[in-house]
Design a protein around this motif. Structure first.
Motif, PDB file in Angstrom:
ATOM      1  N   PHE A  19     -11.540 147.869  24.480  1.00  0.00           N
ATOM      2  CA  PHE A  19     -10.186 146.758  24.547  1.00  0.00           C
ATOM      3  C   PHE A  19     -10.491 146.269  23.720  1.00  0.00           C
ATOM      4  CE2 PHE A  19      -9.711 143.580  26.904  1.00  0.00           C
ATOM      5  CZ  PHE A  19      -9.776 142.108  26.084  1.00  0.00           C
ATOM      6  N   ILE A  20      -8.912 146.667  22.987  1.00  0.00           N
ATOM      7  CA  ILE A  20      -7.407 145.414  22.328  1.00  0.00           C
ATOM      8  C   ILE A  20      -7.432 144.345  23.085  1.00  0.00           C
ATOM      9  CG2 ILE A  20      -5.819 145.678  21.309  1.00  0.00           C
ATOM     10  CD1 ILE A  20      -5.761 149.001  22.084  1.00  0.00           C
ATOM     11  N   LEU A  21      -7.444 143.843  21.979  1.00  0.00           N
ATOM     12  CA  LEU A  21      -7.509 142.389  22.377  1.00  0.00           C
ATOM     13  C   LEU A  21      -5.927 141.684  22.314  1.00  0.00           C
ATOM     14  CD1 LEU A  21      -9.148 139.092  23.034  1.00  0.00           C
ATOM     15  CD2 LEU A  21      -8.948 138.879  20.586  1.00  0.00           C
ATOM     16  N   GLN A  22      -5.375 141.213  23.500  1.00  0.00           N
ATOM     17  CA  GLN A  22      -3.783 140.595  23.159  1.00  0.00           C
ATOM     18  C   GLN A  22      -3.316 140.199  22.716  1.00  0.00           C
ATOM     19  OE1 GLN A  22      -1.694 143.277  25.528  1.00  0.00           O
ATOM     20  NE2 GLN A  22      -3.750 144.329  25.337  1.00  0.00           N
ATOM     21  N   CYS A  23      -3.843 138.854  22.135  1.00  0.00           N
ATOM     22  CA  CYS A  23      -3.319 138.135  21.374  1.00  0.00           C
ATOM     23  C   CYS A  23      -3.827 138.284  20.081  1.00  0.00           C
ATOM     24  CB  CYS A  23      -4.512 136.724  21.862  1.00  0.00           C
ATOM     25  SG  CYS A  23      -4.257 134.791  20.748  1.00  0.00           S
ATOM     26  N   LYS A  24      -2.375 138.281  18.971  1.00  0.00           N
ATOM     27  CA  LYS A  24      -2.621 138.845  17.966  1.00  0.00           C
ATOM     28  C   LYS A  24      -2.287 137.763  17.286  1.00  0.00           C
ATOM     29  CE  LYS A  24       2.062 139.358  17.479  1.00  0.00           C
ATOM     30  NZ  LYS A  24       3.006 141.018  17.088  1.00  0.00           N
ATOM     31  N   ARG A  25      -2.371 136.399  17.404  1.00  0.00           N
ATOM     32  CA  ARG A  25      -1.967 135.532  16.211  1.00  0.00           C
ATOM     33  C   ARG A  25      -1.816 134.163  16.976  1.00  0.00           C
ATOM     34  NH1 ARG A  25       3.947 134.165  12.623  1.00  0.00           N
ATOM     35  NH2 ARG A  25       3.481 132.748  12.134  1.00  0.00           N
ATOM     36  N   LEU A  26      -2.581 133.332  16.223  1.00  0.00           N
ATOM     37  CA  LEU A  26      -1.861 131.884  17.386  1.00  0.00           C
ATOM     38  C   LEU A  26      -2.007 130.578  16.008  1.00  0.00           C
ATOM     39  CD1 LEU A  26      -5.960 131.506  18.286  1.00  0.00           C
ATOM     40  CD2 LEU A  26      -4.046 131.487  20.132  1.00  0.00           C
ATOM     41  N   PHE A  51     -14.635 129.649  14.994  1.00  0.00           N
ATOM     42  CA  PHE A  51     -13.969 130.049  15.701  1.00  0.00           C
ATOM     43  C   PHE A  51     -12.565 131.328  15.025  1.00  0.00           C
ATOM     44  CE2 PHE A  51     -10.753 131.026  20.002  1.00  0.00           C
ATOM     45  CZ  PHE A  51      -9.569 131.015  19.192  1.00  0.00           C
ATOM     46  N   ALA A  52     -12.282 131.102  13.900  1.00  0.00           N
ATOM     47  CA  ALA A  52     -11.570 131.769  13.318  1.00  0.00           C
ATOM     48  C   ALA A  52     -12.650 133.150  13.005  1.00  0.00           C
ATOM     49  CB  ALA A  52     -11.357 131.042  12.534  1.00  0.00           C
ATOM     50  N   ALA A  53     -13.983 133.203  12.013  1.00  0.00           N
ATOM     51  CA  ALA A  53     -14.722 133.663  11.714  1.00  0.00           C
ATOM     52  C   ALA A  53     -15.429 135.189  12.847  1.00  0.00           C
ATOM     53  CB  ALA A  53     -16.335 132.614  11.319  1.00  0.00           C
ATOM     54  N   SER A  54     -15.101 133.949  14.229  1.00  0.00           N
ATOM     55  CA  SER A  54     -15.910 135.338  15.098  1.00  0.00           C
ATOM     56  C   SER A  54     -14.083 135.951  15.649  1.00  0.00           C
ATOM     57  CB  SER A  54     -16.142 134.408  16.603  1.00  0.00           C
ATOM     58  OG  SER A  54     -14.849 133.122  17.047  1.00  0.00           O
ATOM     59  N   HIS A  55     -13.518 135.901  15.157  1.00  0.00           N
ATOM     60  CA  HIS A  55     -12.174 136.570  16.198  1.00  0.00           C
ATOM     61  C   HIS A  55     -11.406 136.973  14.958  1.00  0.00           C
ATOM     62  CE1 HIS A  55     -13.075 133.970  19.160  1.00  0.00           C
ATOM     63  NE2 HIS A  55     -13.313 134.776  19.874  1.00  0.00           N
ATOM     64  N   PRO A  56     -12.338 138.068  13.815  1.00  0.00           N
ATOM     65  CA  PRO A  56     -11.344 138.506  12.615  1.00  0.00           C
ATOM     66  C   PRO A  56     -10.064 139.466  12.453  1.00  0.00           C
ATOM     67  CG  PRO A  56     -13.230 139.740  13.378  1.00  0.00           C
ATOM     68  CD  PRO A  56     -13.466 138.612  13.828  1.00  0.00           C
ATOM     69  N   SER A  57      -9.608 140.120  14.017  1.00  0.00           N
ATOM     70  CA  SER A  57      -8.368 140.579  14.607  1.00  0.00           C
ATOM     71  C   SER A  57      -7.728 139.141  14.816  1.00  0.00           C
ATOM     72  CB  SER A  57      -8.433 141.166  16.109  1.00  0.00           C
ATOM     73  OG  SER A  57      -8.566 140.611  16.892  1.00  0.00           O
ATOM     74  N   ILE A  58      -7.739 138.387  15.495  1.00  0.00           N
ATOM     75  CA  ILE A  58      -6.596 137.083  15.278  1.00  0.00           C
ATOM     76  C   ILE A  58      -5.812 136.175  14.021  1.00  0.00           C
ATOM     77  CG2 ILE A  58      -5.979 135.338  16.810  1.00  0.00           C
ATOM     78  CD1 ILE A  58      -7.925 135.962  18.888  1.00  0.00           C
ATOM     79  N   GLU A  59      -4.840 136.847  14.417  1.00  0.00           N
ATOM     80  CA  GLU A  59      -4.511 135.799  12.404  1.00  0.00           C
ATOM     81  C   GLU A  59      -3.963 134.228  13.029  1.00  0.00           C
ATOM     82  OE1 GLU A  59      -0.156 137.890  11.350  1.00  0.00           O
ATOM     83  OE2 GLU A  59      -0.518 136.631  10.176  1.00  0.00           O
ATOM     84  N   ILE A  60      -4.999 133.071  12.337  1.00  0.00           N
ATOM     85  CA  ILE A  60      -4.854 132.140  12.579  1.00  0.00           C
ATOM     86  C   ILE A  60      -3.217 131.666  11.175  1.00  0.00           C
ATOM     87  CG2 ILE A  60      -6.148 129.947  12.557  1.00  0.00           C
ATOM     88  CD1 ILE A  60      -7.176 131.935  14.619  1.00  0.00           C
ATOM     89  N   HIS A  61      -2.758 130.799  12.254  1.00  0.00           N
ATOM     90  CA  HIS A  61      -1.538 130.024  11.618  1.00  0.00           C
ATOM     91  C   HIS A  61      -1.977 128.262  11.293  1.00  0.00           C
ATOM     92  CE1 HIS A  61       0.728 133.276   8.955  1.00  0.00           C
ATOM     93  NE2 HIS A  61       0.501 134.021   9.796  1.00  0.00           N
ATOM     94  N   VAL A  62      -2.368 127.916  10.492  1.00  0.00           N
ATOM     95  CA  VAL A  62      -2.734 126.313  10.488  1.00  0.00           C
ATOM     96  C   VAL A  62      -1.357 125.329  10.054  1.00  0.00           C
ATOM     97  CG1 VAL A  62      -3.351 124.205  10.038  1.00  0.00           C
ATOM     98  CG2 VAL A  62      -4.905 126.366  10.508  1.00  0.00           C
ATOM     99  N   SER A  63      -0.305 124.884   9.963  1.00  0.00           N
ATOM    100  CA  SER A  63       0.829 123.592   9.192  1.00  0.00           C
ATOM    101  C   SER A  63       1.023 122.968   9.959  1.00  0.00           C
ATOM    102  CB  SER A  63       1.748 124.921   9.771  1.00  0.00           C
ATOM    103  OG  SER A  63       2.598 125.099  10.531  1.00  0.00           O
ATOM    104  N   PRO A  64       1.929 121.948   9.752  1.00  0.00           N
ATOM    105  CA  PRO A  64       1.712 120.494  10.092  1.00  0.00           C
ATOM    106  C   PRO A  64       2.954 120.337  10.432  1.00  0.00           C
ATOM    107  CG  PRO A  64       2.404 120.420   7.453  1.00  0.00           C
ATOM    108  CD  PRO A  64       1.573 121.680   7.711  1.00  0.00           C
ATOM    109  N   ARG A  65       3.298 120.182  11.538  1.00  0.00           N
ATOM    110  CA  ARG A  65       4.578 119.512  12.039  1.00  0.00           C
ATOM    111  C   ARG A  65       4.697 118.023  12.527  1.00  0.00           C
ATOM    112  NH1 ARG A  65       6.291 120.965  17.802  1.00  0.00           N
ATOM    113  NH2 ARG A  65       8.111 121.845  17.585  1.00  0.00           N
TER     114      ARG A  65
END
Lengths: 142, 479
Positions: A19-26, A51-65
């Motif tokens: 199974f390959i997770l389709q979501c690659k980045r959040l 959440f980020a630790a349990s999904h190491p394949s998802i790239e997490i970006h946090v930025s202010p808007r």
């Protein structure tokens, strides 16, 4: 004449083998000033690490808007993006939206043809209807 | 009164302006009569703005003040029999109305015409012209090198926690050196709060080793490792109040203990602004200004290097004594340069509380700063690394801009190269460089943190890469 078997290319079935997770980045966008971003800010402080630790394949970006509502934007393998505005939500609700994006395939929402919820690529086991087969309609013969 | 209204034209124009533009204006005869009796009622027949608008001396000083002339001739003569009527000089009724009052030329500011100056050339641009006015450079001009401003407090607040702790120790030992001294010593020094009131510099010599502790019964004990250190402290305390002919009054080598009650009794008269009866009437010597009077001055914080010593305050010293509390807080503010608000003073009742208040870092104003620095993990996040330490997390301190996407894909350097060749400034160049440097530092820290552990079979647990290769990556980033 020798018979040759039809060479059928194997179709990929995500999940059958691997199974390959389709979501690659959040991307998580928040605002320091707006009140609608309060839940998002609390989510970033308390829930995002787990959440980020349990999904190491998802790239997490946090930025202010600044001066905008908080948004979660998901990037998928097929190149599509999907955004969910999480304004005025609690941190638990923001987590639910993040999980929705994680579970998405990235495919565009399409109308199901035929009105059927379940579709299959396999042929029907009972065959396609024809007027030549099956019960004859009753005849009115006096 | 309710008679037939009179026409405007029936009155003479000298008493009331008539506007020929409109014949519908109506004014009752009472108002007209009242207006005609006013001495300063002047009007211009040509004034078409409004028939009621009157041009007076108050609005147009060029006009003659008829009221002043009337006053001078009638009432003023009766009141001021000596002839000195105020405002009589302003009587300009003799002046013709057509000549406006022009102030005399200021001969002091007269300058030669520019055409006669052979060295004058008109400037073509404003870059070569000198600027006049403004406050730029005022501080440097106001304070020359010989008279540099020296504030009462440390100019910049202390950052090092060890230095702050040393400052608190210093303040306490100064107080208790005075309080535990003999009456003669306290006489020579005066009230403790005067030692560092206004003229004493925040710089001070190094203090020897001592131990300050408070027992359960409230007694405070001050032990010096060497008597020379104690005498040096006493000499330093006496110096501003010492006269040239008098020798310093120093304590001998005996250990002096002071009960909290006796300390209170002695300090009850040393409240702010109140001198003890022993020193009443004494004239203290002038306090020396600047740092030249104190030999061997050593900054409390030398280039940020503070030797780690044993804590010299063995126990939590109570600050419930108001004189002690406010004196110590004032002295600590002077030494550290950190302002302590009044609301915090109420809650500070011990030396530990004072230290905790000074070393606590201010809450980050931005969430990005909080996430990058990290905070204590909550109950649900125990055992989980901090968000900034996770390898799949990137926290940006600034708003995302398109150039960040280009730099992540590797196209930014090509774009910058082309823009530089064409002489076009690169937008957000500094921000991108800052973020790139931040990311490099973060990756380096992550790699260092990962390579600190032995991993599993010499391989990193996350990426399964050999740890030696990862260490090489970190070194490559450092280059």
């Amino acid at each position: 004449m020798t018979l040759k078997a039809l060479q059928a290319a194997s179709t990929s079935r995500n999940g059958v083998g691997a199974f390959i997770l389709q979501c690659k980045r959040l991307d998580f966008h928040y605002c320091d000033w707006a009140g609608s971003s309060q839940g998002m800010n609390l989510f970033l402080q308390h829930n995002l690490a787990r959440f980020a630790a349990s999904h190491p394949s998802i790239e997490i970006h946090v930025s202010p808007r600044p001066h905008r509502h908080p948004v979660i934007r998901g990037h998928f393998i097929n190149g599509t993006q999907h955004s969910i505005c999480v304004r005025n939500l609690e941190k638990g609700q923001v987590l639910q939206k993040a999980e929705i994006l994680r579970d998405m395939s990235g495919e565009k929402a399409r109308k199901v043809k035929g009105g059927r919820a379940v579709g299959s690529l396999n042929e029907g086991t009972r065959g396609v209807w024809s007027p030549f087969h099956g019960a004859k309609p009753p005849s009115f013969q006096g | 009164m309710h008679g037939r209204p009179l026409r405007l034209s029936s009155f003479s124009s000298s008493t009331y302006p008539v506007s020929s533009s409109s014949s519908s204006r109506y004014v009752c005869w009472q108002c007209r009569h009242r207006a005609s009796l006013r001495p300063s009622a002047l009007f211009s027949p040509t004034d078409s703005s409004s028939p009621f608008q009157r041009r007076t001396y108050a609005t147009e000083p060029s006009l003659p003040d008829k009221f002043q002339a009337y006053f001078n001739k009638t009432i003023g003569k009766r009141l001021f029999k000596d002839g000195k009527i105020p405002g009589a000089a302003e009587d300009n009724t003799d002046r013709p109305q057509s000549e406006p009052a022009i102030p005399p030329n200021d001969e002091g500011t007269a300058t030669a015409p520019l055409d006669d100056d052979p060295y004058y050339t008109p400037a073509t641009s404003g870059e070569e012209l000198e600027s006049l006015g403004g406050l730029s450079g005022w501080w440097e001009k106001a304070w020359d090198e010989e008279h540099q401003y020296q504030g009462w407090m440390r100019p910049t607040p202390m950052q090092d926690d060890k230095a702050i702790e040393t400052a608190i120790e210093r303040a306490l030992v100064e107080w208790y050196t005075v309080e535990k001294g003999s009456i003669e010593f306290r006489k020579s020094v005066g009230a403790a709060h005067r030692l560092w009131a206004n003229d004493r510099s925040w710089k001070m010599p190094a203090v020897g080793n001592f131990k300050l502790s408070q027992r359960k019964n409230g007694k405070v004990q001050l032990d010096w490792e060497r008597s020379e250190d104690r005498m040096e402290m006493q000499r330093w305390l006496q110096e501003p109040f010492q006269k040239d002919t008098e020798a310093p009054v120093l304590e001998d080598n005996r250990l002096v203990e002071a009960d909290s009650e006796t300390a209170k009794a002695n300090t009850s008269t040393t409240a702010m602004g109140i001198e003890p009866p022993e020193v009443a009437g004494e004239e203290a010597a002038e306090v020396t200004e600047g740092d030249s009077a104190v030999p061997d001055e050593v900054l409390l914080e030398e280039d940020g290097e503070i030797e780690e010593k044993q804590p010299r305050i063995q126990s939590n010293i109570s600050l419930h004594n108001h004189n002690l509390k406010f004196t110590v807080i004032k002295r600590v503010m002077q030494l550290t340069g950190i302002l302590i608000p009044d609301t915090a003073i109420l809650s500070i009742n011990s030396s530990h509380a004072l230290l905790q208040h000074l070393i606590q870092k201010p809450k980050p104003k931005k969430l990005a700063q909080l996430l990058i620095e990290g905070h204590e993990p909550t109950q649900m996040n125990k055992g989980i690394p901090l968000l900034a330490h996770l390898p799949n997390v990137q926290i940006l301190p600034t708003k995302h801009i398109p150039s960040m996407t280009e730099s992540a894909l590797g196209r930014q350097k090509v774009i910058e190269q082309q823009l530089d060749e064409h002489g076009i400034p690169v937008p957000f160049r500094e921000e991108i460089e800052q973020i790139t440097a931040h990311e490099e530092q973060r990756l380096r820290k992550q790699i260092d943190a990962m390579t600190e552990d032995d991993g599993v079979d010499g391989r990193d647990m996350w990426s399964q890469e050999p740890l030696e290769d990862l260490r090489g990556q970190s070194e490559g980033l450092q280059r």
